[in-house]
Design a protein around this motif. Structure first.
Motif, PDB file in Angstrom:
ATOM      1  N   GLN A 112      -7.263  -1.665  -3.239  1.00  3.92           N
ATOM      2  CA  GLN A 112      -7.142  -2.175  -1.877  1.00  3.92           C
ATOM      3  C   GLN A 112      -6.045  -1.412  -1.152  1.00  3.92           C
ATOM      4  OE1 GLN A 112      -6.244  -6.340  -1.644  1.00  3.92           O
ATOM      5  NE2 GLN A 112      -6.849  -6.408   0.504  1.00  3.92           N
ATOM      6  N   GLY A 113      -6.385  -0.888   0.003  1.00  7.65           N
ATOM      7  CA  GLY A 113      -5.394  -0.175   0.801  1.00  7.65           C
ATOM      8  C   GLY A 113      -5.646  -0.421   2.274  1.00  7.65           C
ATOM      9  N   GLU A 114      -4.586  -0.733   3.007  1.00  2.00           N
ATOM     10  CA  GLU A 114      -4.686  -1.062   4.428  1.00  2.00           C
ATOM     11  C   GLU A 114      -5.796  -2.080   4.677  1.00  2.00           C
ATOM     12  OE1 GLU A 114      -4.918   2.375   6.920  1.00  2.00           O
ATOM     13  OE2 GLU A 114      -3.006   3.174   6.192  1.00  2.00           O
ATOM     14  N   GLY A 115      -5.848  -3.081   3.823  1.00  2.00           N
ATOM     15  CA  GLY A 115      -6.795  -4.164   4.014  1.00  2.00           C
ATOM     16  C   GLY A 115      -8.227  -3.843   3.636  1.00  2.00           C
TER      17      GLY A 115
ATOM     18  N   ASP B 239      -3.144   8.298  -2.474  1.00  2.00           N
ATOM     19  CA  ASP B 239      -2.949   7.397  -1.337  1.00  2.00           C
ATOM     20  C   ASP B 239      -4.278   6.694  -1.118  1.00  2.00           C
ATOM     21  OD1 ASP B 239      -2.840   6.253   1.185  1.00  2.00           O
ATOM     22  OD2 ASP B 239      -1.429   7.762   1.928  1.00  2.00           O
ATOM     23  N   ILE B 240      -4.325   5.416  -1.493  1.00  2.00           N
ATOM     24  CA  ILE B 240      -5.591   4.696  -1.541  1.00  2.00           C
ATOM     25  C   ILE B 240      -6.304   4.690  -0.185  1.00  2.00           C
ATOM     26  CG2 ILE B 240      -6.626   2.440  -1.971  1.00  2.00           C
ATOM     27  CD1 ILE B 240      -5.685   3.980  -4.454  1.00  2.00           C
ATOM     28  N   ALA B 241      -5.568   4.377   0.870  1.00  2.00           N
ATOM     29  CA  ALA B 241      -6.207   4.289   2.181  1.00  2.00           C
ATOM     30  C   ALA B 241      -6.664   5.670   2.651  1.00  2.00           C
ATOM     31  CB  ALA B 241      -5.239   3.676   3.184  1.00  2.00           C
ATOM     32  N   ASP B 242      -5.828   6.652   2.424  1.00  2.00           N
ATOM     33  CA  ASP B 242      -6.134   7.995   2.899  1.00  2.00           C
ATOM     34  C   ASP B 242      -7.292   8.608   2.108  1.00  2.00           C
ATOM     35  OD1 ASP B 242      -5.385   9.885   4.874  1.00  2.00           O
ATOM     36  OD2 ASP B 242      -4.557  11.157   3.295  1.00  2.00           O
ATOM     37  N   LEU B 243      -7.374   8.234   0.845  1.00  2.00           N
ATOM     38  CA  LEU B 243      -8.444   8.753   0.004  1.00  2.00           C
ATOM     39  C   LEU B 243      -9.797   8.304   0.547  1.00  2.00           C
ATOM     40  CD1 LEU B 243      -8.470  10.404  -2.621  1.00  2.00           C
ATOM     41  CD2 LEU B 243      -8.759   8.267  -3.855  1.00  2.00           C
ATOM     42  N   HIS B 244      -9.842   7.067   1.005  1.00  2.00           N
ATOM     43  CA  HIS B 244     -11.075   6.529   1.571  1.00  2.00           C
ATOM     44  C   HIS B 244     -11.468   7.299   2.826  1.00  2.00           C
ATOM     45  CE1 HIS B 244     -13.580   3.445   3.660  1.00  2.00           C
ATOM     46  NE2 HIS B 244     -14.076   3.368   2.445  1.00  2.00           N
ATOM     47  N   ARG B 245     -10.473   7.582   3.649  1.00  2.00           N
ATOM     48  CA  ARG B 245     -10.719   8.363   4.868  1.00  2.00           C
ATOM     49  C   ARG B 245     -11.235   9.749   4.510  1.00  2.00           C
ATOM     50  NH1 ARG B 245      -6.508   5.683   7.487  1.00  2.00           N
ATOM     51  NH2 ARG B 245      -4.945   6.851   6.342  1.00  2.00           N
ATOM     52  N   LEU B 246     -10.569  10.363   3.540  1.00  2.00           N
ATOM     53  CA  LEU B 246     -10.930  11.710   3.115  1.00  2.00           C
ATOM     54  C   LEU B 246     -12.375  11.739   2.639  1.00  2.00           C
ATOM     55  CD1 LEU B 246      -9.810  14.589   2.424  1.00  2.00           C
ATOM     56  CD2 LEU B 246      -9.417  13.713   0.134  1.00  2.00           C
ATOM     57  N   HIS B 247     -12.739  10.721   1.871  1.00  2.00           N
ATOM     58  CA  HIS B 247     -14.085  10.627   1.336  1.00  2.00           C
ATOM     59  C   HIS B 247     -15.104  10.556   2.471  1.00  2.00           C
ATOM     60  CE1 HIS B 247     -17.191   9.521  -1.515  1.00  2.00           C
ATOM     61  NE2 HIS B 247     -17.516   8.515  -0.735  1.00  2.00           N
ATOM     62  N   ARG B 248     -14.790   9.727   3.465  1.00  2.00           N
ATOM     63  CA  ARG B 248     -15.710   9.579   4.596  1.00  2.00           C
ATOM     64  C   ARG B 248     -15.857  10.883   5.358  1.00  2.00           C
ATOM     65  NH1 ARG B 248     -13.936   4.497   7.322  1.00  2.00           N
ATOM     66  NH2 ARG B 248     -12.963   6.031   8.655  1.00  2.00           N
ATOM     67  N   GLU B 249     -14.723  11.544   5.581  1.00  2.00           N
ATOM     68  CA  GLU B 249     -14.768  12.812   6.313  1.00  2.00           C
ATOM     69  C   GLU B 249     -15.627  13.832   5.581  1.00  2.00           C
ATOM     70  OE1 GLU B 249     -10.837  14.232   7.099  1.00  2.00           O
ATOM     71  OE2 GLU B 249     -10.359  12.401   8.226  1.00  2.00           O
TER      72      GLU B 249
ATOM     73  N   GLY C  75       0.798  -1.222   0.000  1.00  2.00           N
ATOM     74  CA  GLY C  75       0.000   0.000   0.000  1.00  2.00           C
ATOM     75  C   GLY C  75       0.825   1.264   0.000  1.00  2.00           C
ATOM     76  N   GLY C  76       1.848   1.296  -0.833  1.00  2.00           N
ATOM     77  CA  GLY C  76       2.637   2.519  -0.922  1.00  2.00           C
ATOM     78  C   GLY C  76       3.629   2.651   0.215  1.00  2.00           C
ATOM     79  N   ASN C  77       3.679   1.659   1.071  1.00  2.00           N
ATOM     80  CA  ASN C  77       4.669   1.675   2.142  1.00  2.00           C
ATOM     81  C   ASN C  77       5.619   0.508   1.982  1.00  2.00           C
ATOM     82  OD1 ASN C  77       3.850   3.932   3.617  1.00  2.00           O
ATOM     83  ND2 ASN C  77       2.227   2.746   4.595  1.00  2.00           N
ATOM     84  N   ILE C  78       6.723   0.599   2.671  1.00  2.00           N
ATOM     85  CA  ILE C  78       7.612  -0.543   2.724  1.00  2.00           C
ATOM     86  C   ILE C  78       7.564  -1.065   4.156  1.00  2.00           C
ATOM     87  CG2 ILE C  78      10.015  -1.247   2.653  1.00  2.00           C
ATOM     88  CD1 ILE C  78       9.953   1.247   0.436  1.00  2.00           C
ATOM     89  N   LEU C  79       7.250  -2.334   4.270  1.00  2.00           N
ATOM     90  CA  LEU C  79       7.103  -2.945   5.578  1.00  2.00           C
ATOM     91  C   LEU C  79       8.314  -3.828   5.846  1.00  2.00           C
ATOM     92  CD1 LEU C  79       4.110  -2.138   5.831  1.00  2.00           C
ATOM     93  CD2 LEU C  79       3.618  -4.514   6.293  1.00  2.00           C
ATOM     94  N   ILE C  80       8.992  -3.566   6.935  1.00  2.00           N
ATOM     95  CA  ILE C  80      10.100  -4.430   7.300  1.00  2.00           C
ATOM     96  C   ILE C  80       9.791  -4.963   8.684  1.00  2.00           C
ATOM     97  CG2 ILE C  80      12.576  -4.561   7.722  1.00  2.00           C
ATOM     98  CD1 ILE C  80      12.773  -2.112   5.810  1.00  2.00           C
ATOM     99  N   GLU C  81       9.810  -6.276   8.806  1.00  2.00           N
ATOM    100  CA  GLU C  81       9.418  -6.863  10.081  1.00  2.00           C
ATOM    101  C   GLU C  81      10.532  -7.717  10.686  1.00  2.00           C
ATOM    102  OE1 GLU C  81       4.638  -7.360   9.861  1.00  2.00           O
ATOM    103  OE2 GLU C  81       5.818  -8.922   8.910  1.00  2.00           O
ATOM    104  N   VAL C  82      10.641  -7.630  11.994  1.00  2.00           N
ATOM    105  CA  VAL C  82      11.531  -8.518  12.737  1.00  2.00           C
ATOM    106  C   VAL C  82      10.617  -9.348  13.627  1.00  2.00           C
ATOM    107  CG1 VAL C  82      13.441  -8.669  14.357  1.00  2.00           C
ATOM    108  CG2 VAL C  82      13.348  -6.786  12.728  1.00  2.00           C
ATOM    109  N   ILE C  83      10.538 -10.632  13.344  1.00  2.00           N
ATOM    110  CA  ILE C  83       9.584 -11.474  14.052  1.00  2.00           C
ATOM    111  C   ILE C  83      10.335 -12.529  14.851  1.00  2.00           C
ATOM    112  CG2 ILE C  83       7.599 -13.024  13.766  1.00  2.00           C
ATOM    113  CD1 ILE C  83       7.505 -11.733  10.817  1.00  2.00           C
TER     114      ILE C  83
ATOM    115  N   VAL D 228      -3.323  12.145  -0.827  1.00  2.00           N
ATOM    116  CA  VAL D 228      -2.221  12.119  -1.787  1.00  2.00           C
ATOM    117  C   VAL D 228      -0.954  11.682  -1.054  1.00  2.00           C
ATOM    118  CG1 VAL D 228      -0.746  13.575  -3.214  1.00  2.00           C
ATOM    119  CG2 VAL D 228      -3.214  13.892  -3.263  1.00  2.00           C
ATOM    120  N   SER D 229      -0.224  10.727  -1.631  1.00  2.00           N
ATOM    121  CA  SER D 229       0.978  10.266  -0.941  1.00  2.00           C
ATOM    122  C   SER D 229       2.212  11.015  -1.427  1.00  2.00           C
ATOM    123  CB  SER D 229       1.163   8.769  -1.130  1.00  2.00           C
ATOM    124  OG  SER D 229       1.400   8.487  -2.490  1.00  2.00           O
ATOM    125  N   ALA D 230       2.232  11.401  -2.681  1.00  2.00           N
ATOM    126  CA  ALA D 230       3.402  12.073  -3.236  1.00  2.00           C
ATOM    127  C   ALA D 230       3.037  12.609  -4.608  1.00  2.00           C
ATOM    128  CB  ALA D 230       4.573  11.099  -3.345  1.00  2.00           C
ATOM    129  N   ALA D 231       4.029  13.060  -5.326  1.00  2.00           N
ATOM    130  CA  ALA D 231       3.794  13.573  -6.671  1.00  2.00           C
ATOM    131  C   ALA D 231       4.819  12.971  -7.604  1.00  2.00           C
ATOM    132  CB  ALA D 231       3.903  15.091  -6.679  1.00  2.00           C
TER     133      ALA D 231
END
Lengths: 167, 719
Positions: B635-638, B685-695, B460-468, B669-672
Motif C-alpha cells: 500500500q502506497g499513497e492510499g 518506492d511503492i507509490a512511484d513504482l505503480h506510476r512507473l508501471h502504468r507509464e 509510505g516512506g515519508n515522514i508526515l508532520i501536521e499542524v492542525i 526507487v526511493s533510495a538505496a
C-alpha cells in the motif's frame, strides 16, 4: 642550498605543467586532470539501475557511499566492451559528487607542458569538443584530454538532475 | 521538560544565525545589495527575535526588533545602504553577540551598550528614512531623550560632575513592589550609606549619602526596576524632615541576606525584567565617564558566575555519517569473517568461535549505538510547543488546547533540528491568524477553546508532520486581493490549492497588523525554503470556518528503515516494511485479466491491480509465470496493489542512503542501502513504482489497446 634552488625551480615549472592520469579505451588514449582523481579500484559488485541509459552501469558501494558507475566505452561507442581483470574504475570527484568511470586500463601519469597541449579541433559527434580541454602530444602519442567536470555534469550523461532542465 | 533546557539550543542557533548574518553583511555590496542576502540577514534577525521573545530575553528581543525593522526598510529599498550603515549593522550584530553571551552566562546584558545601539539605530532610521522605528506596536519604549547621541558611540566626557564624597542623593522609587524595594534598598546600601528611608508603595524615598554618581546608581537599579520607576535628585533640603520617618531600619542589608545572593537573584531577575530603551531625562544615555564605567564593571563582576561549560558537544552530521559508514564496513568485514570461519571444518578452535561470537555481538552493539546518535523522537521537537502556545495564547487573548500525537516517531536528528524553525512559524501562524478569539468562536458556534494538534507519523516512506487547527481557515478572497496588491499574477479561476500556495511567496502576509508574533510574511517564505531544502514539500488543506491543516512531507533521507528484502531474477531489492500488508502465492483462479493486458488479483473481497517488479524495472531472468511468483500486497499513497516478486528473503533494518548525493532520482526507487555482503540494494518506492508501471504500459503500442477497446465496444453493442 643547491637542493633548495632545485625545489624552487621545480615549483615554478609545476605551476605551468599539469599532471594527467592516462587511461585507455580500446586503442585510444585519454587523459584527465590528476587532481580530479580520488582513487582507482577494480570493477566489481555493481548494482544495476533500471531505466537508465546503457552507459550507466549502476551504483556501487564505496566505503558506505553510493557511487554511480559510468562506462565510458559504451558512451563513446567502442566496439569491444569486456569486463575482465584489467578493467578498472577511476573514481573521480566532480564538484561535490563522486563518480566512477569504467576504462579498459590505466597506463600512467604524465606531466604536460603548456606547449604540449593543443586546442581540440571542432569535430566530434560522439564526443563534442566542448568536453575536451585539448589534445596532448607526447612524442608520437596523442592523448585526448577530457574535461571530466564538463563531461560528467552534461545533460547527455544524465548523471545530474538539472533544476528546470526539462523546461 | 523545562524551557531552560532549550536555552542552549537557542544560544547555538542564534550564534549560527549571527555568524551567517555577519558573513552576509560582509559580502554585501552597499552600492548594489543582493536582495537574497538582505532577505537572509533579515530572516536571521527575525528568527533571533522570535527565539528571544519565546525565552523572555527582552533586551535581545528589543534590539533585534529595532534591527529587524531597519532591515525591513532596507530590503524594501527604502533605506539606501552605505558602507557606514553596513558598519552600524555590523556593530549591532556584535552587540547582539554580546547580549547573547551575557544571557548564556546568566548575566544581564550591558544596559549602556544596549541603549547606545538602540539610539544609533533609531537615529539612523530618523535620518535616513525620516521614520521612527517603533512601528506603532509592542510596548513602545519610554520616550527617547531629546539629544541623539553620535552613532559611533564616542562616550562623551562632559558627563555630569561627580558628586563629592558625602553628597546626599534623594532616590525616589515610584510604584515599586515590596520585595523589589527591599532589594533596591540593599543595593543602595552597598553604594553608600542609607541616611533615611520612608514612604509607601507609590513613592518611596531613600536618602543616600554616597560618592557614586546618579548614573551609576541608576545603572545598578536597572537590574531590578524600570528606569522610569527611579528618580534621583540631590537631597540637601529634605534632611530636616527626615528624622520623623526614620524607622524600618530593621531591614538593613547586614541583617538580611548577604550581598552576593541578593545580587545573584537581581541579575536573574533582570533577565526577565524588561528594560526599555531609554533612561529618564535625569541622564543622557551616552554620558558614561570612565569612573562610572569602572564602578558598574566591578558591580557586574561580583555577580558574574564562572562561564558555563557545555556538557554536550556539537559534532557535524558529516562526521557522524562517516562513523556510521565505517561501522557499516566493520559489520560487513565481520560477516565475511563469520562466513569464512563457518566454512572451516567443524573442528575449528572453540576459542576462535567464541571470539567470533563476541566480535559479532560487539559489532552489532556498536552499530546500534552509533545509529542511536542520529535518531531522536519527535518529542524533542514537540515538547517545546506547550510553553510557546501558552504564552502566545495569553498574549493574543485566545484559549487554545494543544495536543500532540506520535511523539515517539523517531526522526533523524538533522531533520528534527531543521524542522523546528518551520514548525514554530506554523504554530505561531495558527495561533495568530488561524484560531479566533473566544467570542468569535462562540459566535460561530464553535467551542471557545481552539484546538491545535501537532502530529507526526511515518507513511509510505515519508515522514508526515501536521499542524492542525480548527480556526477560521484561510480566506481565499483576501489572499487573492493581497496577491493582486503585491503584483502577483493571479486569477479568480485558480484552484484552492494554487491560492493557498500564494501565501508562500516572499513578503506575503494577509495580517492587517504587523505584530511580534507573526504577520510579516517572512514566516511562510522561510517555512517553504527550509522544507524544500530538506527535500520535502508543504501542503495546505483549509476550509473556511473549519480550520487549516498544514502538512509537511519529508522524504526519508538518512532515516533507518525497517525493510523486507526480496529477490527478483538475480537482483535484490528492499521494500519498506511499513508498506507491506501481506504476501501470498497467487493461484490461477484468483487472477483475472482486464482490458486484455492488465491483470487483477482477487484477495478475499478485493480486486488488486498486479504489478510485476521485473516488468517495471526490466529485471532479467525473473520468473514470468505468475503462479510461480509471490504476490506481496503493498500500500502506497492510499493505493493497494499486488507486487510480484520471485522470493522473499527476510526482514532487516537498513540504513537509507540517498541516491541523489552522487547520482539522481531513479523512477520507482526511493533510495538505496548497503547489504551485508557490501553490495548496494535499491529501496523501492511503492507509490512511484505503480506510476512507473502504468507509464510503461501506456508506452506500449497503442493500436493493441485501441483494438481491444473497439472490440469490447462492439460486444457491448451487440449484447
Amino acid at each position: 642550498m643547491n637542493q633548495h634552488t632545485d625545489l624552487a625551480a621545480q615549483a615554478a615549472t609545476d605551476l605551468s605543467h599539469r599532471e594527467f592520469l592516462v587511461f585507455s579505451l580500446g586503442d585510444e588514449e585519454y587523459a584527465i586532470d590528476i587532481l580530479k582523481v580520488q582513487e582507482i579500484r577494480g570493477y566489481e559488485n555493481v548494482t544495476r539501475i533500471a531505466n537508465a541509459p546503457a552507459f550507466i552501469k549502476g551504483v556501487t558501494n564505496l566505503r558506505g557511499v553510493i557511487v554511480p558507475i559510468v562506462d565510458l566505452r559504451i558512451k563513446f561507442h567502442l566496439e569491444r566492451v569486456e569486463y575482465g581483470g584489467q578493467t578498472v574504475v577511476i573514481v573521480v570527484n566532480v564538484g561535490t559528487r563522486v563518480v566512477g568511470i569504467v576504462v579498459d586500463a590505466v597506463s600512467d601519469v604524465m606531466t604536460l607542458a603548456p606547449d604540449q597541449i593543443k586546442p581540440a579541433p571542432e569535430f566530434g559527434v560522439t564526443l563534442s569538443s566542448d568536453y575536451l580541454s585539448g589534445l596532448g602530444s607526447l612524442d608520437d602519442r596523442m592523448l585526448v584530454l577530457v574535461d571530466i567536470d564538463k563531461l560528467l555534469t552534461s545533460d547527455e550523461m544524465a548523471l545530474v538532475e538539472h533544476a528546470g532542465a526539462s523546461a | 521538560m523545562d524551557i531552560t533546557d532549550f536555552y542552549d539550543t537557542f544560544f547555538e542557533e542564534a550564534e549560527e544565525l549571527l555568524a551567517d548574518m555577519e558573513r552576509h553583511l560582509l559580502e554585501l555590496d552597499p552600492a548594489a545589495p543582493d536582495t537574497e542576502q538582505l532577505n537572509a540577514i533579515f530572516r536571521a534577525a527575525h528568527s533571533i527575535k522570535g527565539g528571544a521573545g519565546t525565552f523572555g530575553f527582552d533586551v535581545l528581543q528589543r534590539t533585534t526588533h529595532l534591527f529587524e525593522n531597519l532591515l525591513d526598510h532596507t530590503r524594501r529599498g527604502e533605506l539606501r545602504l552605505r558602507p557606514d550603515i553596513v558598519d552600524i549593522f555590523l556593530e549591532t550584530k556584535d552587540m547582539l553577540n554580546d547580549q547573547l553571551d551575557a544571557y548564556r552566562n546568566e548575566q544581564a546584558p550591558d544596559q549602556e551598550a544596549y541603549e547606545r545601539i538602540c539610539q544609533t539605530l533609531k537615529t539612523l532610521a530618523l535620518e535616513e528614512i525620516g521614520q521612527s522605528l517603533d512601528g506603532g506596536h509592542e510596548a513602545a519604549p519610554a520616550p527617547t531623550p531629546a539629544t541623539p547621541p553620535e552613532p559611533e558611540a564616542a562616550p562623551a566626557e562632559d558627563a555630569p560632575t561627580l558628586p563629592s564624597a558625602g553628597d546626599q542623593l534623594l532616590v525616589a522609587l515610584i510604584g515599586v513592589g515590596d520585595k523589589d524595594r527591599e532589594l533596591l534598598v540593599e543595593e543602595l546600601a552597598q553604594l553608600g550609606e542609607v541616611v533615611e528611608q520612608r514612604g509607601d508603595a507609590e513613592r518611596y524615598e531613600v536618602v543616600l549619602s554616597t560618592s557614586v554618581s546618579a548614573e551609576d546608581i541608576e545603572a545598578v537599579m536597572c537590574f531590578i526596576a524600570e528606569p522610569e520607576q527611579v528618580a534621583i535628585s540631590t537631597a540637601a533640603s529634605s534632611n530636616a524632615a527626615a528624622d520623623v520617618h526614620a524607622q524600618a531600619t530593621g531591614s538593613e542589608p547586614e541583617a538580611s541576606s548577604p550581598g552576593a545572593s541578593s545580587q545573584g537573584s537581581a541579575s536573574t531577575d533582570s533577565a526577565s525584567t524588561s528594560q526599555p530603551a531609554s533612561t529618564p531625562s535625569a541622564s543622557t544615555p551616552s554620558a558614561s565617564t570612565p569612573p562610572a564605567k569602572g564602578a558598574a564593571g566591578t558591580e557586574r563582576k561580583t555577580s558574574a558566575k564562572p562561564a558555563k561549560e557545555n556538557s554536550s558537544i556539537r559534532v557535524s552530521v558529516d562526521k557522524v555519517d562517516q562513523i556510521i559508514n565505517l561501522v557499516g564496513e566493520l559489520i560487513i568485514t565481520q560477516s565475511m569473517l563469520d562466513q569464512t570461519v563457518s566454512e572451516l571444518d567443524g573442528a575449528a578452535d572453540p576459542r576462535l568461535l567464541n571470539g567470533m561470537n563476541l566480535l559479532q555481538r560487539n559489532a552489532r552493539d556498536l552499530q546500534e549505538a552509533v545509529m542511536s546518535v542520529r535518531m531522536v523522537p519527535m518529542d524533542y521537537v514537540f515538547s517545546r510547543y506547550p510553553r510557546l502556545v501558552r504564552d502566545l495564547a495569553g498574549k493574543l487573548d485566545k484559549e487554545v488546547e494543544l495536543t500532540t500525537e506520535g511523539e515517539s516517531t523517531e526522526l533523524d536528528k538533522s531533520l528534527t533540528e531543521r524542522i523546528i524553525d518551520p514548525l514554530t512559524h506554523l504554530v505561531r501562524n495558527s495561533l495568530d491568524h488561524g484560531i479566533e478569539s473566544p467570542q468569535t468562536r462562540l459566535a460561530a458556534g464553535k467551542p471557545a477553546t481552539g484546538r491545535l494538534t501537532l502530529s507526526a507519523q511515518h507513511q509510505g516512506g515519508n515522514i508526515l508532520i501536521e499542524v492542525i487547527d480548527d480556526g477560521a481557515g484561510l480566506d481565499r478572497e483576501r489572499i487573492l486581493a493581497k496577491a493582486r496588491d503585491s503584483g502577483l499574477s493571479v486569477s479568480d479561476s485558480m484552484s484552492d490549492d494554487e491560492v493557498w500556495q500564494l501565501i508562500f511567496a516572499p513578503g506575503f502576509s494577509t495580517a492587517a497588523q504587523v505584530s511580534d508574533v507573526s504577520g510579516r510574511g517572512v514566516g511562510m517564505d522561510v517555512v517553504k525554503r527550509n522544507i524544500q531544502a530538506m527535500g520535502g514539500h508543504v501542503e495546505i488543506l483549509s476550509r473556511q470556518g473549519q480550520g487549516t491543516t498544514t502538512r509537511i512531507v519529508l522524504p526519508l533521507t538518512l532515516a533507518i528503515l525497517d525493510g523486507m528484502s526480496i529477490r527478483v531474477g538475480d537482483e535484490t531489492f528492499i521494500l519498506p516494511l511499513s508498506a507491506v500488508l501481506e504476501s501470498l502465492q497467487p493461484s490461477r483462479e484468483h487472477l483475472y485479466s482486464m482490458a486484455g493486458d492488465d491483470q487483477v488479483l482477487q484477495v478475499r473481497d478485493e480486486y488488486l491491480p498486479v504489478v510485476a517488479v521485473h516488468e517495471a524495472l526490466d529485471v532479467a531472468n525473473a520468473r514470468t509465470e505468475i503462479t510461480e511468483t509471490i504476490a506481496v500486497i503493498v500500500q502506497g499513497e492510499g493505493r493497494r496493489y499486488a507486487l510480484l516478486v520471485d522470493d522473499l528473503i527476510g526482514q532487516q533494518q537498513v540504513v537509507v542512503k540517498n541516491l541523489e548525493t552522487n547520482y539522481r532520482r531513479v523512477p520507482g526507487v526511493s533510495a538505496a542501502t548497503i547489504l551485508g555482503d557490501g553490495s548496494v540494494a535499491l529501496i523501492l518506492d511503492i507509490a512511484d513504482l505503480h506510476r512507473l508501471h502504468r507509464e510503461k504500459r501506456q508506452r506500449k503500442p497503442r493500436d493493441l489497446a485501441s483494438q481491444t477497446a473497439s472490440h469490447s465496444l462492439t460486444e457491448d453493442l451487440s449484447a
